[in-house]
Design a protein around this motif. Structure first.
Motif, PDB file in Angstrom:
ATOM      1  N   SER A 105       0.685  -1.285   0.008  1.00 54.70           N
ATOM      2  CA  SER A 105       0.094  -0.030  -0.033  1.00 54.70           C
ATOM      3  C   SER A 105       0.758   1.385   0.077  1.00 54.70           C
ATOM      4  O   SER A 105       0.405   2.217  -0.629  1.00 54.70           O
ATOM      5  N   ALA A 106       2.027   1.214   0.842  1.00 56.00           N
ATOM      6  CA  ALA A 106       2.751   2.415   0.693  1.00 56.00           C
ATOM      7  C   ALA A 106       3.547   2.707  -0.724  1.00 56.00           C
ATOM      8  O   ALA A 106       3.487   3.692  -0.996  1.00 56.00           O
ATOM      9  N   MET A 107       4.080   1.730  -1.304  1.00 60.25           N
ATOM     10  CA  MET A 107       4.634   1.608  -2.580  1.00 60.25           C
ATOM     11  C   MET A 107       3.529   2.207  -3.713  1.00 60.25           C
ATOM     12  O   MET A 107       3.635   2.994  -4.719  1.00 60.25           O
ATOM     13  N   ARG A 108       2.289   1.654  -3.395  1.00 62.84           N
ATOM     14  CA  ARG A 108       1.153   1.925  -4.297  1.00 62.84           C
ATOM     15  C   ARG A 108       1.083   3.394  -4.409  1.00 62.84           C
ATOM     16  O   ARG A 108       0.895   4.296  -5.244  1.00 62.84           O
ATOM     17  N   TYR A 119       2.689   5.864  -3.155  1.00 60.52           N
ATOM     18  CA  TYR A 119       3.942   6.761  -3.627  1.00 60.52           C
ATOM     19  C   TYR A 119       3.951   6.764  -4.927  1.00 60.52           C
ATOM     20  O   TYR A 119       4.114   7.739  -5.711  1.00 60.52           O
ATOM     21  N   LEU A 120       3.915   5.447  -5.715  1.00 56.28           N
ATOM     22  CA  LEU A 120       3.902   5.526  -7.352  1.00 56.28           C
ATOM     23  C   LEU A 120       2.603   6.273  -7.918  1.00 56.28           C
ATOM     24  O   LEU A 120       2.733   7.010  -8.855  1.00 56.28           O
ATOM     25  N   GLN A 121       1.630   6.238  -7.202  1.00 57.68           N
ATOM     26  CA  GLN A 121       0.201   6.773  -7.754  1.00 57.68           C
ATOM     27  C   GLN A 121       0.717   8.266  -7.691  1.00 57.68           C
ATOM     28  O   GLN A 121       0.342   9.108  -8.731  1.00 57.68           O
ATOM     29  N   ARG A 122       1.019   8.981  -6.567  1.00 53.45           N
ATOM     30  CA  ARG A 122       1.212  10.122  -6.654  1.00 53.45           C
ATOM     31  C   ARG A 122       2.318  10.768  -7.614  1.00 53.45           C
ATOM     32  O   ARG A 122       2.071  11.903  -8.294  1.00 53.45           O
ATOM     33  N   ALA A 123       3.387   9.979  -7.748  1.00 51.98           N
ATOM     34  CA  ALA A 123       4.300  10.385  -8.730  1.00 51.98           C
ATOM     35  C   ALA A 123       3.908  10.557  -9.972  1.00 51.98           C
ATOM     36  O   ALA A 123       4.260  11.392 -10.602  1.00 51.98           O
TER      37      ALA A 123
END
Length: 124
Positions: A11-14, A16-20
């Motif tokens: 969830s944290a990686m998801r 992070y990637l979504q925001r970027a």
């Protein structure tokens, strides 16, 4: 606007990637499993499936194979820290780019941009 379906079980990686990717100007739908991504692929069209390979329930390779059947025009990019283990010889992965973790967000955005630049050049 380019639409990306992001399948990442962390969830944290998801997030992070979504925001970027959204900050880079992409329309991103983020889900936490291959099953959720498959449901989205059955109801909507995406320009890119960006998927982790190693996920519970349905891994990224199986998801990409199903994506190729449902939406052949959707490009596929894998993000993974386990590429050598996951891409076994007995499993055919669809034509896809691979980005190995860890990576910088700028590298992810550049790879996504390249995928669509290559497609634009090929269509000329």
């Amino acid at each position: 606007m380019i639409r990306i379906l992001l399948a990442e079980d962390d969830s944290a990686m998801r997030a992070y990637l979504q925001r970027a990717l959204e900050k880079a100007g992409y329309d991103v739908v983020a889900v936490g499993s291959g099953g959720e991504a498959l449901t989205m692929l059955q109801t909507e069209i995406y320009d890119l499936l960006l998927s982790d390979i190693v996920m519970p329930e349905m891994d990224g390779i199986e998801l990409a194979q199903k994506c190729a059947d449902l939406s052949p025009s959707t490009k596929v990019m894998f993000i993974t820290g386990f590429a050598a283990v996951s891409l076994r010889a007995n499993r055919e992965a669809p034509h896809a780019k691979m980005l190995s973790k860890p990576f910088h967000l700028k590298d992810l955005v550049l790879e996504v941009e390249r995928m669509f630049e290559d497609a634009a050049v090929a269509s000329l």
